[in-house]
Design an enzyme around this catalytic site. Sequence first.
Site, short mmCIF file in Angstrom:
data_model
loop_
_atom_site.label_atom_id
_atom_site.label_comp_id
_atom_site.label_asym_id
_atom_site.label_seq_id
_atom_site.Cartn_x
_atom_site.Cartn_y
_atom_site.Cartn_z
N GLU A 5 0.79 -1.12 -0.17
CA GLU A 5 -0.04 0.02 0.02
C GLU A 5 0.96 1.20 -0.16
O GLU A 5 1.96 1.32 0.73
CB GLU A 5 -0.90 -0.14 1.28
CG GLU A 5 -2.17 0.40 1.11
CD GLU A 5 -3.13 -0.51 0.01
OE1 GLU A 5 -3.15 -0.24 -1.05
OE2 GLU A 5 -3.31 -1.68 0.26
N TYR A 17 -4.12 11.85 1.28
CA TYR A 17 -3.38 11.02 0.26
C TYR A 17 -2.33 12.07 -0.44
O TYR A 17 -1.23 11.61 -0.30
CB TYR A 17 -4.37 10.75 -0.64
CG TYR A 17 -4.02 9.63 -1.95
CD1 TYR A 17 -3.83 8.07 -1.45
CD2 TYR A 17 -3.23 10.04 -3.00
CE1 TYR A 17 -3.51 7.27 -2.49
CE2 TYR A 17 -2.60 9.32 -3.90
CZ TYR A 17 -2.60 8.03 -3.68
OH TYR A 17 -1.95 7.06 -4.59
N GLY A 30 -12.76 1.62 -1.70
CA GLY A 30 -11.28 1.00 -1.58
C GLY A 30 -11.15 -0.14 -2.59
O GLY A 30 -10.16 -0.42 -2.73
N SER A 67 -12.86 3.24 -9.49
CA SER A 67 -12.51 4.29 -10.62
C SER A 67 -11.89 3.94 -11.56
O SER A 67 -11.99 4.01 -12.85
CB SER A 67 -11.81 5.43 -9.76
OG SER A 67 -10.79 4.78 -9.04
N ASP A 96 -3.87 0.33 -9.46
CA ASP A 96 -5.22 0.16 -9.78
C ASP A 96 -5.67 -0.32 -11.19
O ASP A 96 -6.20 -1.34 -11.40
CB ASP A 96 -6.21 1.37 -9.34
CG ASP A 96 -6.15 1.65 -7.80
OD1 ASP A 96 -5.43 0.92 -7.16
OD2 ASP A 96 -6.75 2.59 -7.55
N GLU A 125 -7.19 9.71 -14.32
CA GLU A 125 -7.35 10.02 -12.96
C GLU A 125 -6.42 10.90 -12.39
O GLU A 125 -6.89 11.83 -11.62
CB GLU A 125 -7.01 8.51 -12.25
CG GLU A 125 -7.46 8.56 -10.89
CD GLU A 125 -8.23 7.54 -10.35
OE1 GLU A 125 -8.57 6.51 -11.06
OE2 GLU A 125 -8.58 7.47 -9.03
P1 ADP Z 1 -12.74 3.75 -5.56
O1 ADP Z 1 -12.08 4.02 -6.68
O2 ADP Z 1 -12.00 3.28 -4.27
O3 ADP Z 1 -14.13 3.09 -5.45
P2 ADP Z 1 -12.63 6.39 -5.79
O4 ADP Z 1 -12.77 7.79 -5.30
O5 ADP Z 1 -11.29 6.66 -6.57
O6 ADP Z 1 -13.01 5.38 -5.03
O7 ADP Z 1 -13.68 6.58 -6.92
C1 ADP Z 1 -15.05 6.56 -6.91
C2 ADP Z 1 -15.61 7.62 -7.55
O8 ADP Z 1 -15.71 6.97 -8.86
C3 ADP Z 1 -17.12 8.17 -7.39
O9 ADP Z 1 -17.20 9.08 -6.64
C4 ADP Z 1 -17.58 8.24 -8.81
O10 ADP Z 1 -17.40 9.62 -9.34
C5 ADP Z 1 -16.81 7.55 -9.89
N1 ADP Z 1 -17.66 6.31 -10.14
C6 ADP Z 1 -17.34 4.97 -9.73
N2 ADP Z 1 -18.09 3.99 -10.11
C7 ADP Z 1 -19.03 4.84 -10.93
C8 ADP Z 1 -20.29 4.33 -11.62
N3 ADP Z 1 -20.88 2.94 -11.68
N4 ADP Z 1 -21.12 5.33 -12.18
C9 ADP Z 1 -20.54 6.66 -12.06
N5 ADP Z 1 -19.57 6.91 -11.38
C10 ADP Z 1 -18.62 6.03 -10.79
MG MG Z 2 -10.02 4.77 -7.04
#
Ligand code: ADP
Ligand code: MG
Length: 391
Positions: free
Chosen positions: A34, A228, A128, A132, A176, A164
Amino acid sequence: MTTADSTPSHPADARELAGWGVWSAPGRVNLIGEHTDYNGGLVLPLAIDRRTTCTVSPRADRILRVTSTAGDGQAVELAIDDLAPDAMAGWSAYVLGVAWALGEMGANLSGVTGFDFELDSDVPIGAGLSSSAAIECAVAVALNDLWNLGLSPMELARAGRLAENSAVGAPTGIMDQSASMLGEADHAVFLDCTTEVAQSVPLHLEENNLALLIVDTRVEHAHATGGYASRRASCEKGAEAMGVKLLSELSVHDLPTLSERVDDETYRRVRHVLTENQRVADTVEVLRDKGPLAIGELLCASHASMRDDFEISVPEMDLAVDTAMATGAVGARLTGGGFGGSMVALVHQEDVDPISAAIASAFAAAGYAAPQAFTVHAAAGAHRDSVTASK
Ligand code: ADP
Ligand code: MG
């Protein structure tokens, strides 16, 4: 501007290739390693059997239009000619950012027509597990096929990371997207983030009667902000003090020298990265030599390092980890960027329910929101699901 290491070809007739279809990419869980990725170090994630599906249909104009079953159902549109990090915001930046990033990496978008992208996902968002990267990689493989770019999985991972970093504004590493692109059933992805050389490492969980239990603490993390970025800054400060570009150029043997050159907080931050890097290498060796039952201590040491040195855990996470260990888990740790998100625990299959129940009770007793527990399996990376789909 980032340059790809192969020049993408442009299709003679984009319309001819722009059929519609379905592409998907998985979320990931990081088994160990991590905050090592952006330091050029080692990581050992696996793609999980939770995916984001991207259904793409062609348009006659040059508009990219995105919708998602998550959120408010609003469509977001942007013309291909207007693709720029400043022109996109919110969740749509994960999709549109990839289109922009592919252009940055050399794709010729001058003759191509637009698409409608429909997203659907069962990757928990913000837990987590990299929802994304699942979006970015599903879109990247789709556009690689539709625009006939000929980019490799690792190049597509880089496009997702660029999206990203620049379009979303989250300064994350390559882990990721690499996991989401390169995952294989029953294998983890052992990646050196400096060389970007990846190896598939067999996990042998099933035959050892083991399961991977995820517990989403329901504490929301926010990568793009605060903690972060400040951890990254500490790593850069430590590297500068030691005269290296990346902390991966150092090892645990450099810790005594480091302690003379930096303040206590920076020292602890860097100590996490250096010991964690060593733990990833050790985990791969132990997995190969002794099998998965033997990696528990390394997982727990990783958690202690994140809690005490890197300080990215939260009380809910520590409670989940401690309860899992007290209820018979082989090993448990925070997974992902920290400040909330999910725990991953390696557990005997018959302990999945008792451990999940014990954590739910402990959370209730502490007055925390109910956590969500589920198991995951290592799964295949991003791919096309259908050549043509029927609606
Ligand atoms: P993680 O990647 O750990 O889930 P992140 O903060 O990096 O968390 O990413 C989450 C963000 O990605 C959400 O706030 C949203 O903006 C976007 N996201 C993820 N999945 C979707 C989805 N299925 N539809 C729309 N936006 C999404
Ligand atoms: Mg993410």
